[in-house]
Design an enzyme around this catalytic site. Structure first.
Site, mmCIF file in Angstrom:
data_model
loop_
_atom_site.group_PDB
_atom_site.id
_atom_site.type_symbol
_atom_site.label_atom_id
_atom_site.label_comp_id
_atom_site.label_asym_id
_atom_site.label_seq_id
_atom_site.Cartn_x
_atom_site.Cartn_y
_atom_site.Cartn_z
ATOM 1 N N ARG A 66 0.921 -1.314 -0.093
ATOM 2 C CA ARG A 66 0.006 -0.129 0.022
ATOM 3 C C ARG A 66 1.077 1.187 -0.144
ATOM 4 O O ARG A 66 2.006 1.283 0.592
ATOM 5 C CB ARG A 66 -0.975 -0.089 1.264
ATOM 6 C CG ARG A 66 -2.070 -0.908 0.879
ATOM 7 C CD ARG A 66 -3.191 -0.916 2.244
ATOM 8 N NE ARG A 66 -4.026 0.333 1.797
ATOM 9 C CZ ARG A 66 -5.082 0.761 2.873
ATOM 10 N NH1 ARG A 66 -5.072 0.261 3.852
ATOM 11 N NH2 ARG A 66 -5.775 1.743 2.464
ATOM 12 N N ASP B 146 -2.394 9.062 8.081
ATOM 13 C CA ASP B 146 -1.552 8.267 7.350
ATOM 14 C C ASP B 146 -0.052 8.727 6.985
ATOM 15 O O ASP B 146 0.839 7.984 6.849
ATOM 16 C CB ASP B 146 -2.119 7.702 6.087
ATOM 17 C CG ASP B 146 -3.438 6.811 6.442
ATOM 18 O OD1 ASP B 146 -4.394 7.448 6.679
ATOM 19 O OD2 ASP B 146 -3.248 5.702 6.666
ATOM 20 N N ASN C 54 -5.353 11.781 5.289
ATOM 21 C CA ASN C 54 -5.815 10.933 5.929
ATOM 22 C C ASN C 54 -7.033 10.301 4.860
ATOM 23 O O ASN C 54 -7.380 10.615 3.968
ATOM 24 C CB ASN C 54 -6.577 11.300 7.047
ATOM 25 C CG ASN C 54 -6.988 10.502 8.298
ATOM 26 O OD1 ASN C 54 -6.517 9.386 8.528
ATOM 27 N ND2 ASN C 54 -8.163 10.770 8.863
HETATM 28 O O1 MRU Z 1 -7.633 2.741 4.380
HETATM 29 P P1 MRU Z 1 -7.467 2.551 5.874
HETATM 30 O O2 MRU Z 1 -8.390 1.892 6.703
HETATM 31 O O3 MRU Z 1 -5.834 1.832 6.224
HETATM 32 O O4 MRU Z 1 -7.118 3.949 6.211
HETATM 33 C C1 MRU Z 1 -6.836 4.386 7.626
HETATM 34 C C2 MRU Z 1 -6.891 5.663 8.127
HETATM 35 O O5 MRU Z 1 -7.090 6.738 7.243
HETATM 36 C C3 MRU Z 1 -6.648 6.151 9.457
HETATM 37 O O6 MRU Z 1 -7.478 7.298 9.827
HETATM 38 C C4 MRU Z 1 -5.117 6.352 9.507
HETATM 39 O O7 MRU Z 1 -4.605 5.351 9.190
HETATM 40 C C5 MRU Z 1 -4.801 6.735 11.042
HETATM 41 S S1 MRU Z 1 -4.890 5.078 12.000
HETATM 42 C C6 MRU Z 1 -4.449 5.397 13.519
#
Ligand code: MRU
Length: 364
Positions: free
Chosen positions: A107, A255, A265
């Site tokens: 990812r 992220d 995010n």
């Molecule tokens: O696609 P995801 O579910 O991995 O996205 C997660 C997010 O956007 C969260 O808000 C981010 O990773 C922060 S987690 C502590």
């Protein structure tokens, strides 16, 4: 890829009442991860034995959330090292290099993935003079430490963040930045948990978070498990609630934060930040230091993952959009630093982040 392992509680997730859910755990020489694709209808662990399997688990969102992905990547390397522990040094080296490459490609947006891999590589280099079995052991211990450290960091962030929330605060969050997105406690949800532990009455408003429904499926589940009051809304209801004075603060996870304080995010976060500014509501980002990427100058340079169109045209077996329709599915967006009231880190809170303030904060 992962094999189903017997769950510690039961396989109908709604009844699981242990709030200390272990998102990732090491059992019998394997990494087990809660299958977050099927929560809350089912609570089950999938077991992983090598880096290719873990990479697939990350890509397919068995595990998701930036810090949890970082931990999973560290274990992916450790698993591969265990698998090759009796190999010759050249074979071990080749297998590990392949593991790093496959995990890095899983990812693109959450920088914690690359942070976790870099940490494992540094540890490998530090122990490269040892015999192969001892290198493998050292890498496993380091993965365990990445996991344990994440919980300590989340608790520190929670303590800092809790001071920002008033008793009785109604706090909106987007996506899932909870125990499930980390090794435990959570980042944004960790702030709520710490505030509740400190005796504050906090209630949470959870955006459902289309299209993967992390808010509806995961955040709501975590809060219900713990008895923290939570109200679920669809994403397009946030502005209405804010305009009626029903939201006191927003806290989200992230992220990747760029060097100028721009925040990537979950898709929809930018919309929430704009609405919060319009209504004079503080917008906080819970952000472990490992999520700050000083090598990225600003949000425009953050790679944004584009996911499969099927996530937008339907959910699981139910497809509601016309066949052949063209679809966009960016999984993240970027909130400009000027909309961020503060970054909550394990080191403290950085108010009104910008390039200079962030640089000084990291140096201090
Ligand atoms: O696609 P995801 O579910 O991995 O996205 C997660 C997010 O956007 C969260 O808000 C981010 O990773 C922060 S987690 C502590």
């Amino acid at each position: 890829m992962g094999t189903r392992s017997s769950p510690s509680a039961n396989s109908k997730g709604i009844e699981v009442s242990d709030p200390r859910v272990e998102t990732l755990r090491w059992r019998d020489g394997r990494l087990e991860m809660i299958d977050q694709r099927v929560l809350p209808a089912h609570f089950e662990y999938l077991a992983y034995e090598d880096a290719v399997g873990v990479a697939e688990g990350i890509r397919s969102m068995v595990v998701r959330g930036a810090p949890a992905i970082g931990c999973a990547a560290a274990y992916g390397v450790a698993l591969e090292a265990q698998k090759q522990a009796q190999a010759t040094l050249p074979a071990f080296t080749a297998a590990l290099e392949e593991a790093f490459a496959v995990l890095a490609a899983s990812r693109p947006t959450a920088v914690n993935l690359f942070w976790g891999l870099k940490r494992m590589r540094t540890h490998w280099e530090r122990h490269s003079h040892l015999p192969v079995p001892e290198i493998a052991e050292a890498l496993l211990l380091e993965a365990h430490e990445v996991l344990a450290e994440d919980i300590r960091i989340n608790r520190a962030m929670g303590a800092h963040g809790a001071t920002l929330l008033a008793d009785g605060a109604r706090v909106l969050t987007h996506c899932n930045a909870g125990a499930l997105a980390t090794a435990g406690h959570g980042t944004a949800l960790g702030v709520f948990r710490s505030a509740v532990e400190a005796g504050k009455r906090i209630s949470v408003i959870a955006d459902e978070t289309r299209p993967f429904l992390q808010g509806a499926r995961l955040t709501a589940w975590e809060m219900v498990q713990e008895g923290i009051p939570v109200t679920l809304i669809t994403d397009n209801m946030a502005g209405h609630l804010m305009s009626r004075g029903e939201v006191d603060a927003v806290v989200v996870g992230t992220d990747r934060v760029a060097a100028n304080g721009d925040v990537a995010n979950k898709i929809g976060t930018y919309m929430v930040a704009v609405l919060a500014r319009r209504h004079g509501i503080p917008f906080y980002v819970a952000c472990p230091l490992s999520t700050i990427d000083i090598e990225i100058p600003d949000g425009n340079a953050i790679p944004i993952e584009e996911r499969a169109p099927e996530e937008v045209t339907g959910f699981r077996d139910c497809q509601w959009a016309a066949q052949g329709v063209s679809v966009r599915n960016p999984a993240f967006d970027v909130t400009p630093a000027e909309l961020v009231t503060g970054l909550i880190t394990e080191k403290g809170v950085l108010l009104e982040p910008n390039r200079e303030r962030l640089r000084d904060f990291l140096k201090a």
